[in-house]
Design a protein around this motif. Structure first.
Motif, PDB file in Angstrom:
ATOM      1  N   LYS A 183       1.174  -0.751   0.025  1.00 23.39           N
ATOM      2  CA  LYS A 183       0.120   0.147  -0.017  1.00 23.39           C
ATOM      3  C   LYS A 183       1.118   1.573  -0.390  1.00 23.39           C
ATOM      4  CE  LYS A 183      -3.467  -2.257   2.488  1.00 23.39           C
ATOM      5  NZ  LYS A 183      -4.462  -2.246   3.671  1.00 23.39           N
ATOM      6  N   LEU A 184       1.775   1.296   0.676  1.00 27.23           N
ATOM      7  CA  LEU A 184       3.260   2.540   0.533  1.00 27.23           C
ATOM      8  C   LEU A 184       3.555   2.750  -0.588  1.00 27.23           C
ATOM      9  CD1 LEU A 184       3.939   4.723   2.813  1.00 27.23           C
ATOM     10  CD2 LEU A 184       5.682   3.149   3.895  1.00 27.23           C
ATOM     11  N   TRP A 185       3.804   1.420  -0.848  1.00 22.69           N
ATOM     12  CA  TRP A 185       4.425   2.196  -2.326  1.00 22.69           C
ATOM     13  C   TRP A 185       4.589   2.183  -3.401  1.00 22.69           C
ATOM     14  CZ3 TRP A 185       9.449   0.143  -3.666  1.00 22.69           C
ATOM     15  CH2 TRP A 185      10.269  -0.443  -5.591  1.00 22.69           C
ATOM     16  N   ILE A 186       2.790   1.862  -3.188  1.00 22.55           N
ATOM     17  CA  ILE A 186       1.714   2.936  -4.481  1.00 22.55           C
ATOM     18  C   ILE A 186       1.658   4.214  -4.417  1.00 22.55           C
ATOM     19  CG2 ILE A 186      -0.439   2.617  -5.360  1.00 22.55           C
ATOM     20  CD1 ILE A 186      -0.759  -0.343  -4.663  1.00 22.55           C
ATOM     21  N   LYS A 187       1.611   4.543  -2.722  1.00 23.34           N
ATOM     22  CA  LYS A 187       1.545   6.211  -3.024  1.00 23.34           C
ATOM     23  C   LYS A 187       2.275   6.608  -2.830  1.00 23.34           C
ATOM     24  CE  LYS A 187      -1.538   6.043   1.044  1.00 23.34           C
ATOM     25  NZ  LYS A 187      -1.314   6.520   2.583  1.00 23.34           N
ATOM     26  N   CYS A 188       3.713   6.162  -3.151  1.00 29.42           N
ATOM     27  CA  CYS A 188       5.526   6.588  -4.071  1.00 29.42           C
ATOM     28  C   CYS A 188       5.600   6.324  -5.134  1.00 29.42           C
ATOM     29  CB  CYS A 188       6.151   6.344  -2.163  1.00 29.42           C
ATOM     30  SG  CYS A 188       6.832   5.754  -0.597  1.00 29.42           S
ATOM     31  N   VAL A 189       4.934   5.979  -5.589  1.00 27.69           N
ATOM     32  CA  VAL A 189       5.715   5.812  -6.768  1.00 27.69           C
ATOM     33  C   VAL A 189       4.445   6.940  -7.617  1.00 27.69           C
ATOM     34  CG1 VAL A 189       5.352   4.486  -9.152  1.00 27.69           C
ATOM     35  CG2 VAL A 189       5.765   3.366  -7.053  1.00 27.69           C
ATOM     36  N   PHE A 190       6.445   8.233  -8.584  1.00 27.62           N
ATOM     37  CA  PHE A 190       4.806   8.970  -8.860  1.00 27.62           C
ATOM     38  C   PHE A 190       6.047   8.579 -10.600  1.00 27.62           C
ATOM     39  CE2 PHE A 190       4.604  10.955  -5.345  1.00 27.62           C
ATOM     40  CZ  PHE A 190       3.476  11.384  -4.863  1.00 27.62           C
ATOM     41  N   ASP A 191       4.840   9.370 -11.369  1.00 27.05           N
ATOM     42  CA  ASP A 191       5.716   8.949 -13.058  1.00 27.05           C
ATOM     43  C   ASP A 191       6.349   7.660 -13.170  1.00 27.05           C
ATOM     44  OD1 ASP A 191       4.199  11.278 -13.623  1.00 27.05           O
ATOM     45  OD2 ASP A 191       6.159  12.609 -13.056  1.00 27.05           O
ATOM     46  N   TYR A 207      11.262   2.476   6.597  1.00 24.24           N
ATOM     47  CA  TYR A 207      11.318   4.024   5.482  1.00 24.24           C
ATOM     48  C   TYR A 207      11.787   3.521   4.286  1.00 24.24           C
ATOM     49  CZ  TYR A 207      12.212   7.081   9.770  1.00 24.24           C
ATOM     50  OH  TYR A 207      12.024   8.117  10.973  1.00 24.24           O
ATOM     51  N   MET A 208      10.657   4.111   3.507  1.00 20.81           N
ATOM     52  CA  MET A 208      10.262   3.754   1.924  1.00 20.81           C
ATOM     53  C   MET A 208      11.105   5.584   0.945  1.00 20.81           C
ATOM     54  SD  MET A 208       7.489   2.060  -0.207  1.00 20.81           S
ATOM     55  CE  MET A 208       7.278   0.690   0.366  1.00 20.81           C
ATOM     56  N   LEU A 209      12.290   5.146   0.720  1.00 13.13           N
ATOM     57  CA  LEU A 209      13.074   6.007   0.031  1.00 13.13           C
ATOM     58  C   LEU A 209      13.504   6.285  -0.828  1.00 13.13           C
ATOM     59  CD1 LEU A 209      16.144   6.334   3.119  1.00 13.13           C
ATOM     60  CD2 LEU A 209      13.662   7.472   2.772  1.00 13.13           C
ATOM     61  N   ASN A 210      13.471   7.670  -2.085  1.00  9.76           N
ATOM     62  CA  ASN A 210      13.695   7.254  -3.101  1.00  9.76           C
ATOM     63  C   ASN A 210      14.797   8.447  -3.117  1.00  9.76           C
ATOM     64  OD1 ASN A 210      14.123   8.363  -6.014  1.00  9.76           O
ATOM     65  ND2 ASN A 210      12.348   8.330  -5.967  1.00  9.76           N
ATOM     66  N   ARG A 218       9.637  15.646  -0.379  1.00  6.03           N
ATOM     67  CA  ARG A 218       9.243  15.135   0.712  1.00  6.03           C
ATOM     68  C   ARG A 218       7.894  13.940   0.275  1.00  6.03           C
ATOM     69  NH1 ARG A 218       6.878  18.426   5.648  1.00  6.03           N
ATOM     70  NH2 ARG A 218       6.853  16.101   6.276  1.00  6.03           N
ATOM     71  N   ARG A 219       7.503  14.489  -0.945  1.00  2.84           N
ATOM     72  CA  ARG A 219       6.644  13.600  -1.580  1.00  2.84           C
ATOM     73  C   ARG A 219       6.873  12.632  -1.609  1.00  2.84           C
ATOM     74  NH1 ARG A 219       3.605  15.602  -7.102  1.00  2.84           N
ATOM     75  NH2 ARG A 219       5.103  15.149  -8.241  1.00  2.84           N
ATOM     76  N   THR A 220       7.766  12.011  -2.558  1.00  7.08           N
ATOM     77  CA  THR A 220       8.315  11.240  -3.185  1.00  7.08           C
ATOM     78  C   THR A 220       8.935   9.970  -1.610  1.00  7.08           C
ATOM     79  OG1 THR A 220      10.819  11.691  -3.673  1.00  7.08           O
ATOM     80  CG2 THR A 220       8.815  11.523  -5.106  1.00  7.08           C
ATOM     81  N   GLN A 221       8.846  10.195  -0.679  1.00  5.56           N
ATOM     82  CA  GLN A 221       9.328   8.694   0.608  1.00  5.56           C
ATOM     83  C   GLN A 221       8.059   8.795   1.205  1.00  5.56           C
ATOM     84  OE1 GLN A 221      12.679   9.660   0.153  1.00  5.56           O
ATOM     85  NE2 GLN A 221      12.534  11.091  -1.177  1.00  5.56           N
TER      86      GLN A 221
END
Length: 320
Positions: free
Chosen positions: A195-203, A266-269, A312-315
């Protein structure tokens, strides 16, 4: 005494030059976040009174569909915001009492003494900085760690920018499901990660590093034991062995003070994480100093810098 002190000082400087590395570089053997930043070229030398970087949090509003003599938008579009963090400073000293210097006056002995003291100093500074990189900067002159940039609410002010004003400045967050730490199969924890991974994916951007508390890591590792994959390349480069979640290596950090702040993942880009260092204080060796009321020598090393997240939005933060 003066002669052996001079030898100790010069050998310390020579040792640093011979190794040709800073303490910050040395941490990469134990800190995957810093290693990722280094690989991306995100460890940067920086000058100025503060560390200030531009952020593009608002889209350009002048994009217009036009044909022929239709009017195009030419209004001023203020879509750049500044992220600002202060310089923080570190002091480390290599010290040696006079009697120990005299006892090691032979050439072989003094070289071994310098090597030993320098190794201990570098290791201690590395562990100290490593801890602060996952901290909340609550201690004066502490690095702005992950807890400054990623909050359990996702909102708040970080780098002088308010997520209440700029919605794109809020980090992604999710609370652990009720059975995440009692589910023997780890199914609930993996579901939360999905669920969190999907939130952190952008383009086309996806997280490329996941850091867990030890309890969370133990549950995740056990849950994938049958189909476990290890990242051999990362192990070869850093000496640590990581499991995988999708395309991201998963690691735990034993030095981070997670216990006092609850369980966290922490799910980090890392594309958007930077470590800035002052060009004149990258664990630079200062002139030796001799206390006026003690028999010995003190050799200071100075570091100035700070850490910044520019998106921050990608983390993501999974929290209790």
């Amino acid at each position: 005494m003066a002669d052996i002190a001079e030898v100790f000082d010069e050998l310390t400087a020579t040792t640093q030059r011979h190794r040709n590395r800073t303490v910050t570089d040395n941490i990469t053997a134990h800190n995957l976040l810093l290693r990722k930043m280094k690989d991306r070229g995100n460890i940067q030398v920086y000058g100025g009174s503060d560390i200030v970087e531009p952020l593009g949090l608002v889209e350009n509003s002048t994009i217009t569909n036009i044909a022929g003599f239709q009017t195009a938008a030419t209004n001023y579009d203020n879509n750049v915001t500044a992220c600002r963090v202060p310089w923080v400073s570190k002091w480390m000293s290599v010290t040696c009492p006079g009697d120990l210097l005299r006892k090691n006056q032979g050439p072989d002995a003094i070289v071994k003494l310098v090597e030993s003291k320098t190794d201990i100093a570098e290791s201690s500074a590395s562990n100290y900085m490593n801890t602060e990189m996952y901290g909340d900067a609550s201690v004066d002159q502490a690095i702005f760690g992950t807890q400054v940039w990623l909050t359990t609410a996702g909102t708040g002010i970080a780098g002088g920018v308010d997520a209440g004003t700029y919605s794109n400045w809020a980090n992604q967050q999710l609370q652990f499901s009720g059975t995440a730490f009692s589910d023997a199969t780890g199914l609930t924890l993996r579901s939360d990660l999905n669920k969190l991974w999907i939130k952190c994916v952008f383009d086309m951007e996806v997280p490329d590093l996941i850091v867990m508390t030890q309890d969370a890591y133990n549950i995740y590792e056990a849950s994938i034991q049958q189909q476990m994959r290890y990242m051999d390349k990362m192990k070869a480069e850093t000496g640590v062995e990581t499991v995988m979640y999708k395309s991201a290596p998963v690691w735990f950090d034993a030095t981070a003070n997670f216990a006092s702040n609850g369980q966290k993942i922490y799910m980090l880009n890392t594309k958007h994480w930077y470590m800035f260092e002052h060009p004149q204080a990258r664990w630079k060796k200062e002139e030796k100093r001799k206390p006026v009321n003690a028999d010995g020598i003190v050799i200071p090393f100075i570091w100035m810098g700070n850490m910044m997240c520019k998106s921050r939005r990608t983390q993501g933060l999974l929290h209790s």
